[in-house]
Design an enzyme around this catalytic site. Structure first.
Site, PDB file in Angstrom:
ATOM      1  N   GLU A 110      15.434   0.403  52.437  1.00 30.65           N
ATOM      2  CA  GLU A 110      14.390   0.061  51.471  1.00 30.65           C
ATOM      3  C   GLU A 110      14.033  -1.414  51.522  1.00 30.65           C
ATOM      4  OE1 GLU A 110      15.206   3.619  48.411  1.00 30.65           O
ATOM      5  OE2 GLU A 110      15.274   1.612  47.626  1.00 30.65           O
ATOM      6  N   CYS A 148      11.515  -8.516  49.723  1.00 23.12           N
ATOM      7  CA  CYS A 148      12.946  -8.323  49.445  1.00 23.12           C
ATOM      8  C   CYS A 148      13.514  -7.431  50.549  1.00 23.12           C
ATOM      9  CB  CYS A 148      13.123  -7.689  48.070  1.00 23.12           C
ATOM     10  SG  CYS A 148      14.844  -7.440  47.631  1.00 23.12           S
ATOM     11  N   CYS A 155      25.997   0.127  50.021  1.00 21.53           N
ATOM     12  CA  CYS A 155      26.768  -1.103  49.797  1.00 21.53           C
ATOM     13  C   CYS A 155      28.173  -0.744  49.350  1.00 21.53           C
ATOM     14  CB  CYS A 155      26.095  -1.957  48.723  1.00 21.53           C
ATOM     15  SG  CYS A 155      26.882  -3.570  48.526  1.00 21.53           S
ATOM     16  N   CYS A 159      29.140  -3.061  42.489  1.00 21.67           N
ATOM     17  CA  CYS A 159      28.762  -3.661  41.208  1.00 21.67           C
ATOM     18  C   CYS A 159      28.367  -2.523  40.257  1.00 21.67           C
ATOM     19  CB  CYS A 159      27.596  -4.631  41.395  1.00 21.67           C
ATOM     20  SG  CYS A 159      27.983  -5.946  42.571  1.00 21.67           S
ATOM     21  N   CYS A 162      24.618  -1.464  39.409  1.00 19.81           N
ATOM     22  CA  CYS A 162      23.684  -1.381  40.534  1.00 19.81           C
ATOM     23  C   CYS A 162      23.600   0.043  41.066  1.00 19.81           C
ATOM     24  CB  CYS A 162      24.156  -2.316  41.640  1.00 19.81           C
ATOM     25  SG  CYS A 162      23.236  -2.142  43.172  1.00 19.81           S
ATOM     26  N   SER A 259      25.314 -14.090  43.189  1.00 13.21           N
ATOM     27  CA  SER A 259      25.121 -13.072  42.161  1.00 13.21           C
ATOM     28  C   SER A 259      26.292 -13.200  41.181  1.00 13.21           C
ATOM     29  CB  SER A 259      25.093 -11.690  42.836  1.00 13.21           C
ATOM     30  OG  SER A 259      24.859 -10.697  41.899  1.00 13.21           O
ATOM     31  N   CYS A 380      15.208  -5.220  40.714  1.00 12.31           N
ATOM     32  CA  CYS A 380      16.530  -5.667  41.121  1.00 12.31           C
ATOM     33  C   CYS A 380      17.613  -4.671  40.712  1.00 12.31           C
ATOM     34  CB  CYS A 380      16.798  -7.011  40.468  1.00 12.31           C
ATOM     35  SG  CYS A 380      17.988  -7.949  41.354  1.00 12.31           S
TER      36      CYS A 380
HETATM   37  S1  SF4 Z   1      24.299  -5.677  43.414  1.00 16.60           S
HETATM   38 FE1  SF4 Z   1      26.398  -5.419  44.244  1.00 16.60          FE
HETATM   39  S2  SF4 Z   1      26.572  -3.232  44.749  1.00 16.60           S
HETATM   40 FE2  SF4 Z   1      24.369  -3.681  44.491  1.00 16.60          FE
HETATM   41  S3  SF4 Z   1      23.640  -4.101  46.561  1.00 16.60           S
HETATM   42 FE3  SF4 Z   1      24.184  -6.104  45.631  1.00 16.60          FE
HETATM   43  S4  SF4 Z   1      26.326  -6.481  46.240  1.00 16.60           S
HETATM   44 FE4  SF4 Z   1      25.882  -4.294  46.615  1.00 16.60          FE
END
Ligand code: SF4
Length: 400
Positions: A110, A148, A155, A159, A162, A259, A380
Site C-alpha cells: 500500500e 507515504c 510488520c 504496535c 496499528c 514513532s 496513519c
Molecule cells: S506503527 Fe508499528 S506495527 Fe504499525 S507499521 Fe509502524 S512499526 Fe509496524
C-alpha cells in the site's frame, strides 16, 4: 471508493517458462552486471537508467535511444523494465489516494498520495518552492504533495494501535519495490520531482529499519537517478537501535522521525511492546549519534490515544523529554485513527488542541497532522490490505 481496475496477480508478463528479471531497482553497477552478456558501454547503461528512473518506462521497447535489436535481445533474454504497477486505487473525499501496488510475485503493498501534505511538516516554510513550480503545477489541483511509502508487507513490530500490525510480517520489499511505489505514483499523477514539490515519508506498512539494506538502496535510487532530494524524505522508525546507529553513518539519508507515542517507558510498553527490547533512553542515545544537517530537527511522532497518553501530565513529561534530548526536535501530534477491533478511542479535538498548546507554551515545536483519507483507511496506522483481515497463521510478530 474503488476507482481502479481488476487486481492482477502478476506484475510482469513473461513468455511461458522464461525467467523474468526486473531491471527497475538496480543501481548503475548492478545494471552493468546484470546485462554483462551484452557488453554495453557505460553510456548505454546511463540511457537505461534515465529510461527506468526518469521516464519511468514500463516496457523496454520505450528505450528509444537504444537500437531496436538491442531492446529485443535484452527482452528475449528475459529482462523486463519491472516498474511496479498500481492495480487498485481508492480515492478519498479529501483528495487522498491509496493504492495497491503489485510486486514481482503479485503480492500487493500500500502506498498513499496526499496532495498538499498532511500539515505535520513545517520544513516547507523553510524552503521556497522550486522556480518552475508555479508554472509546472498551474493546471494541477495541488501545489505540493506527500507520498507515504511502505517498506515491508505487513510488520513484525506489533504496535497495539496499528492495523498493519495485524498482518504480522509477510515479507520484506526489495529496493525496486520500495522506490517503485514512488515511480508508479509519480507516473499516475504526472508529477516531476524538481518541477513539483514532492515529499516522501517512509511511514507506510512496515518498519524500514527491519529491512535496512533494501530501504537504504531505495533511498540511494530515489536521491540519485530519481532526483528527489534526501531533505524531502523522512523515515519513521519505531526505535530499532541497531538500525538508527547504522543510519547515523549514512552519507545520504532522509530526515529521521521516531514513532514515540508516549512520554515514558511504562506507557510506551503498553502500546509498543518493542520498548522492552529497546527502552526509550537507548533509542534517544542512538538518535543523538545522527549528525543533523543545518536547521534539521528530529521529529517525534506522537499518536494520541484517548485516556492512554493524552493527559496534561503526559504533555508535561513529553516537554521534559524533548528538553533532555541531545538534539533539536519537534513533535508531530496525530489523533489516533479508528480501525475495526482496535481497542482504543479517538481523542476529542479539544484534547488534541490542549495537548499541543501545552507543548507550545513550554517552547516545544508541536504540529498537528491533519488526518488524511480516513474514509479509505489511508490514514496513519490504517494501512493494511483490506483483504486478509485476520492475522495469517504462522506469521512472525514482535512479542518481546
Ligand atoms: S506503527 Fe508499528 S506495527 Fe504499525 S507499521 Fe509502524 S512499526 Fe509496524
Amino acid at each position: 471508493m474503488t476507482t481502479g481496475g481488476k487486481v492482477r496477480t502478476q506484475a510482469l508478463d513473461a513468455p511461458a517458462g522464461a525467467p523474468v528479471h526486473a531491471l527497475f531497482g538496480l543501481s548503475n553497477e548492478e545494471l552493468s552486471g546484470a546485462l554483462g552478456e551484452f557488453g554495453l558501454l557505460p553510456y548505454r547503461i546511463r540511457q537505461l537508467e534515465t529510461a527506468l528512473y526518469r521516464n519511468r518506462i514500463s516496457d523496454l521497447e520505450a528505450i528509444t535511444p537504444w537500437p531496436k535489436d538491442l531492446r529485443q535481445k535484452v527482452a528475449s533474454a528475459g529482462f523486463r523494465a519491472g516498474l511496479p504497477e498500481i492495480v487498485q486505487t481508492f480515492r478519498s473525499v479529501d483528495g487522498t489516494e491509496r493504492y495497491l501496488i503489485a510486486g514481482h510475485d503479485g503480492q500487493t503493498v500500500e502506498t498513499v498520495w496526499m496532495p498538499e501534505g498532511d500539515g505535520g511538516e513545517d520544513e516547507d516554510s523553510d524552503s521556497p518552492a522550486p522556480p518552475e513550480a508555479a508554472g509546472g503545477s498551474a493546471k494541477k489541483a495541488w501545489s505540493r504533495a506527500t507520498i507515504c511509502v511502505s517498506s515491508q508487507i505487513g510488520c513484525a513490530v506489533n504496535c497495539q494501535f496499528c492495523l498493519t500490525a495485524r498482518l504480522g510480517i509477510v515479507r520484506n520489499l526489495t529496493a525496486g519495490e520500495i522506490a517503485g511505489q514512488v515511480a508508479a505514483v509519480l507516473k499516475r499523477q504526472s508529477a516531476e520531482p524538481g518541477r513539483d514539490r514532492i515529499n516522501l515519508v517512509f511511514m507506510g506498512m512496515g518498519e524500514p529499519f527491519l529491512n535496512y539494506d533494501a530501504f537504504m538502496d531505495a533511498v540511494r535510487l530515489l536521491a540519485g537517478p530519481m532526483e528527489i532530494p534526501e531533505s524531502r524524505m523522512t523515515v519513521s522508525t519505531s526505535g530499532i537501535v541497531p538500525g538508527i546507529l547504522r543510519f547515523a553513518q549514512e552519507p545520504v539519508r532522509p530526515r529521521l522521525a521516531i514513532s514515540l507515542n508516549a512520554p515514558n517507558d511504562a506507557v510506551r510498553e503498553g502500546i509498543m511492546p518493542i520498548t522492552r527490547k529497546w527502552p526509550m533512553a537507548e533509542v534517544l542515545d542512538a538518535v543523538g549519534q545522527v549528525r543533523l544537517r543545518q536547521r534539521e530537527r528530529v521529529t517525534f511522532e506522537y499518536v494520541l490515544l484517548a485516556g492512554v497518553n493524552d493527559a496534561p501530565e503526559h504533555a508535561d513529561e513529553l516537554v521534559r523529554l524533548v528538553r533532555r534530548a541531545q538534539f533539536p526536535a519537534k513533535v508531530n501530534l496525530i489523533a489516533w485513527n479508528p480501525g475495526p477491533d482496535v481497542p482504543f478511542a479517538m481523542p476529542a479535538p479539544e484534547a488534541v488542541a490542549a495537548f499541543q498548546q501545552r507543548l507550545r507554551e513550554e517552547g516545544v515545536a508541536a504540529f498537528v497532522r491533519r488526518p488524511r483519507g480516513r474514509d479509505i483507511y489511508a490514514a496513519c496506522g490504517q494501512l493494511k490490505k483490506t483483504v486478509a483481515l485476520e492475522p495469517r497463521e504462522g506469521v512472525q510478530q514482535w512479542s518481546k
